[in-house]
Every structure is written in C-alpha cells, then in structure tokens.
Scaffold this active site. Structure first.
Site, mmCIF file in Angstrom:
data_model
loop_
_atom_site.group_PDB
_atom_site.id
_atom_site.type_symbol
_atom_site.label_atom_id
_atom_site.label_comp_id
_atom_site.label_asym_id
_atom_site.label_seq_id
_atom_site.Cartn_x
_atom_site.Cartn_y
_atom_site.Cartn_z
ATOM 1 N N ASP A 1 0.840 -1.194 0.000
ATOM 2 C CA ASP A 1 0.000 0.000 0.000
ATOM 3 C C ASP A 1 0.873 1.241 0.000
ATOM 4 O O ASP A 1 2.091 1.185 0.208
ATOM 5 C CB ASP A 1 -1.029 -0.005 1.130
ATOM 6 C CG ASP A 1 -0.427 0.176 2.508
ATOM 7 O OD1 ASP A 1 0.773 0.477 2.604
ATOM 8 O OD2 ASP A 1 -1.155 0.024 3.497
ATOM 9 N N ASN B 1 -4.257 13.009 0.072
ATOM 10 C CA ASN B 1 -5.649 13.467 -0.014
ATOM 11 C C ASN B 1 -5.863 14.748 0.787
ATOM 12 O O ASN B 1 -6.563 15.671 0.324
ATOM 13 C CB ASN B 1 -6.597 12.381 0.496
ATOM 14 C CG ASN B 1 -6.794 11.261 -0.506
ATOM 15 O OD1 ASN B 1 -6.777 11.486 -1.710
ATOM 16 N ND2 ASN B 1 -6.979 10.048 -0.019
ATOM 17 N N HIS C 1 -8.770 14.897 -3.195
ATOM 18 C CA HIS C 1 -9.032 13.518 -3.614
ATOM 19 C C HIS C 1 -8.764 13.290 -5.103
ATOM 20 O O HIS C 1 -8.441 12.162 -5.507
ATOM 21 C CB HIS C 1 -10.472 13.131 -3.268
ATOM 22 C CG HIS C 1 -10.686 12.945 -1.796
ATOM 23 N ND1 HIS C 1 -10.312 11.803 -1.129
ATOM 24 C CD2 HIS C 1 -11.230 13.770 -0.859
ATOM 25 C CE1 HIS C 1 -10.609 11.915 0.157
ATOM 26 N NE2 HIS C 1 -11.171 13.103 0.349
ATOM 27 N N ASP D 1 -6.611 10.211 -6.369
ATOM 28 C CA ASP D 1 -7.004 9.263 -7.422
ATOM 29 C C ASP D 1 -5.947 9.207 -8.524
ATOM 30 O O ASP D 1 -5.632 8.133 -9.055
ATOM 31 C CB ASP D 1 -8.351 9.676 -8.031
ATOM 32 C CG ASP D 1 -9.512 9.427 -7.089
ATOM 33 O OD1 ASP D 1 -9.314 8.743 -6.061
ATOM 34 O OD2 ASP D 1 -10.624 9.921 -7.375
ATOM 35 N N GLU E 1 -5.996 2.262 -0.794
ATOM 36 C CA GLU E 1 -4.653 2.370 -1.368
ATOM 37 C C GLU E 1 -3.869 1.068 -1.248
ATOM 38 O O GLU E 1 -2.645 1.065 -1.356
ATOM 39 C CB GLU E 1 -3.873 3.504 -0.684
ATOM 40 C CG GLU E 1 -3.513 3.250 0.760
ATOM 41 C CD GLU E 1 -4.563 3.750 1.752
ATOM 42 O OE1 GLU E 1 -4.180 4.032 2.899
ATOM 43 O OE2 GLU E 1 -5.750 3.841 1.379
ATOM 44 N N ARG F 1 11.556 -4.269 -7.273
ATOM 45 C CA ARG F 1 11.371 -3.578 -8.550
ATOM 46 C C ARG F 1 10.116 -2.708 -8.501
ATOM 47 O O ARG F 1 10.134 -1.553 -8.946
ATOM 48 C CB ARG F 1 11.287 -4.606 -9.672
ATOM 49 C CG ARG F 1 11.228 -4.023 -11.064
ATOM 50 C CD ARG F 1 11.498 -5.078 -12.124
ATOM 51 N NE ARG F 1 10.474 -6.132 -12.155
ATOM 52 C CZ ARG F 1 10.691 -7.397 -11.796
ATOM 53 N NH1 ARG F 1 11.874 -7.783 -11.363
ATOM 54 N NH2 ARG F 1 9.710 -8.298 -11.861
#
Length: 305
Positions: free
Chosen positions: A181, A189, A194, A198, A224, A244
């Site tokens: 995450d 945010n 937001h 996004d 997320e 990676r």
C-alpha cells in the site's frame, strides 16, 4: 456463419456443403459422431451452427449431440444451435432429437429453398447470440475490474489467487503473493485533494505494471492497498520483483497539475506453502509482512519464505 456438417453419406454432405457455400457460409465437415465431437471441441468458440445427421455408424447423431451438450455444460462453453437431419418424419424420432439437445429437425431430402430459409433464421439467431456474448463479456469485465485503475478488483484477484492455490497444490508448483500500500497516502488526499489522490493511485498502478511479468496478476484490494500474484516465483526472485515495484514508485515524484507529489510503497510478500497454506492464510501472512515493512520505516519490502 461457420457451420459444421456431420453426415456419413458423402453425396448428402457434399450437396449440403455446395448449397451452404453458395449462401456464403463457411463450412467444415465431419463424417461421424466421434469426429463431430473432436471438431466441435476444436472450433467451439467459432461455430455458429451444427447440422447433424441422425443415422450414422458407430455413434449416431443423438448420442453425439448429447455428448456435445455435456461438454458445453462442463466447460462452460457458449450454446451453439444444432439441427438434426433425418429421413425419418416419425414424431418419436423428432421428440428424441429435441430431448437429446437438438434445436430443430429437418427431413431429408432437404429442399434448397427450405434450407435457404432455415439458414436465414439461423443467421438472425447467430447475430443475436454474438451480441449477447459481447454484452456478457462487457458485463463480466466491468464486474471484475476496478473502475479507477483498470486492474482487477478484489473479488477478481481473489478468484485468481484461489485458482493458483488449487493449481499449486495439484502440481506442487511454487508462487508468491504480495500486498502493498501507499505510504502516508492520507497526506496526499489531505494536502492536495481527492482528485490528486485518485491520480496518484492510477499512476502507481501504471508504474508497478511496468515491473510485472506478463503472467502476473495485479489487483486493487481496496483504498490504497493492492495485491500481486507472482506466478512460479519464490525466494530471491520474488523479493527482487517486489523491490522492482517499490523502486518504480519511489524513483521520481508524480506530477499533478504542476505539483510534485512524492510517495512510496511498503510491500509484504510470502511464498505459498503447498502443505499448510490456503488462500486465507497466505493473505494473512502477506498482511503481517506488510505491517512489518511499515513498522520498520516504510518504503521497503519484507519477504517471508
């Protein structure tokens, strides 16, 4: 249409082929029931119609169609209309043919005008069938895709994971599962809105996708958080793959409306143990590793054999 003709009588089969070719249909042939099944399996996704003779040696038309319908059901293949061809006009034979899985029944010898009219009707059905298949494919894609990032949603990712768990246990093959995450995503945010959040999520997916092998599966678990099924890969290779992904995200900032937004990901990855693991257990192990990575300072990978 692409039409399969099944008839053991050469003259009948060739005459049908000639008529249908004149109507500009694509025709393939089989000379008995067993060959029809083989041909059906080979061309199942392309066939629009099967014309099946009833009386044939070794395997008759009724038996062949019954087996074709069983194959359709067991393999979840699309329905294909089947018309029986027979010299018998007995009500019992017609009833048996429909019950065996046929959709229509034509009496031999077949008049050219009758065949032409029947093919026109079948063409309408084929066109409608193709539209329904296309619509179902669109709905299926929508049901399995995350609307923001365009990758698999959680349900679809878990389906992939379930299949890989079953395959791994059956063939004793190795794979790894990773969860990652975005670090401090709430700040993105809060500080930039937001829309920026996004944008960053979608761009992270693009970058991570660049590091995926073609067979690996990436999905959005929620918010997320994301998951990756890394096929046929464990140990150092799996850890290197996760490194990676991490480097691709952290190597440069994201630019949103001229603003630089820096972010990174924390990754938890585990190898699947065919003796003890299930989909639920490997998911929990990856989650524990993810929290270890975050607790150790974020922007890092924790891998567990």
């Amino acid at each position: 249409m692409k039409i399969l003709i099944v008839d053991d009588t050469n003259t009948d089969r060739l005459l049908l082929k000639m008529y249908l070719s004149k109507l500009e249909h694509d025709v393939i042939e089989a000379v008995n029931g067993e060959q029809a099944i083989i041909q059906y399996i080979k061309d199942a996704n392309e066939l629009d119609l099967i014309l099946m003779d009833v009386q044939m040696p070794e395997m008759g038309g009724f038996e062949a169609v019954s087996k074709i319908r069983s194959i359709q059901e067991s393999r979840n293949l699309e329905w294909v209309p089947i018309i029986f061809l027979s010299a018998s006009a007995e009500a019992e034979d017609i009833d048996e043919g429909i019950r065996a899985g046929g959709d229509d029944y034509l009496i031999k010898p077949i008049h050219q005008k009758v065949l032409s009219a029947k093919m026109l009707a079948m063409q309408r059905i084929a066109d409608m069938r193709h539209r329904l298949i296309l619509a179902n494919n669109v709905l299926e894609a929508q049901a399995s895709t995350d609307h923001l990032t365009g990758i698999l949603n959680r349900r679809a990712l878990e389906t992939v994971l379930d299949r890989e768990v079953a395959r791994s246990k059956r063939f004793e093959s190795a794979f790894s599962f990773a969860l990652f995450d975005l670090d401090h995503f709430k700040r993105v945010n809060d500080n930039y809105g937001h829309d920026a959040g996004d944008f960053v999520l979608a761009e992270v997916v693009k970058r991570v996708s660049q590091g995926l092998r073609s067979d690996d599966a990436l999905g959005r678990v929620g918010g997320e958080e994301f998951g990756v099924v890394i096929f046929n890969c464990v140990g150092k290779k799996a850890r290197d793959a996760c490194e990676r992904y991490r480097q691709l995200v952290a190597e440069k900032p994201f630019i949103f409306n001229g603003i630089e937004i820096k972010t990174s990901i924390s990754v938890g990855c585990v190898a699947f143990d065919i003796k003890t693991d299930s989909r639920e257990s490997i998911y929990k192990k990856a989650d524990v590793c993810l929290y270890e990575a975050k607790g150790a300072g974020r922007n890092r990978v924790v891998y567990q054999e």
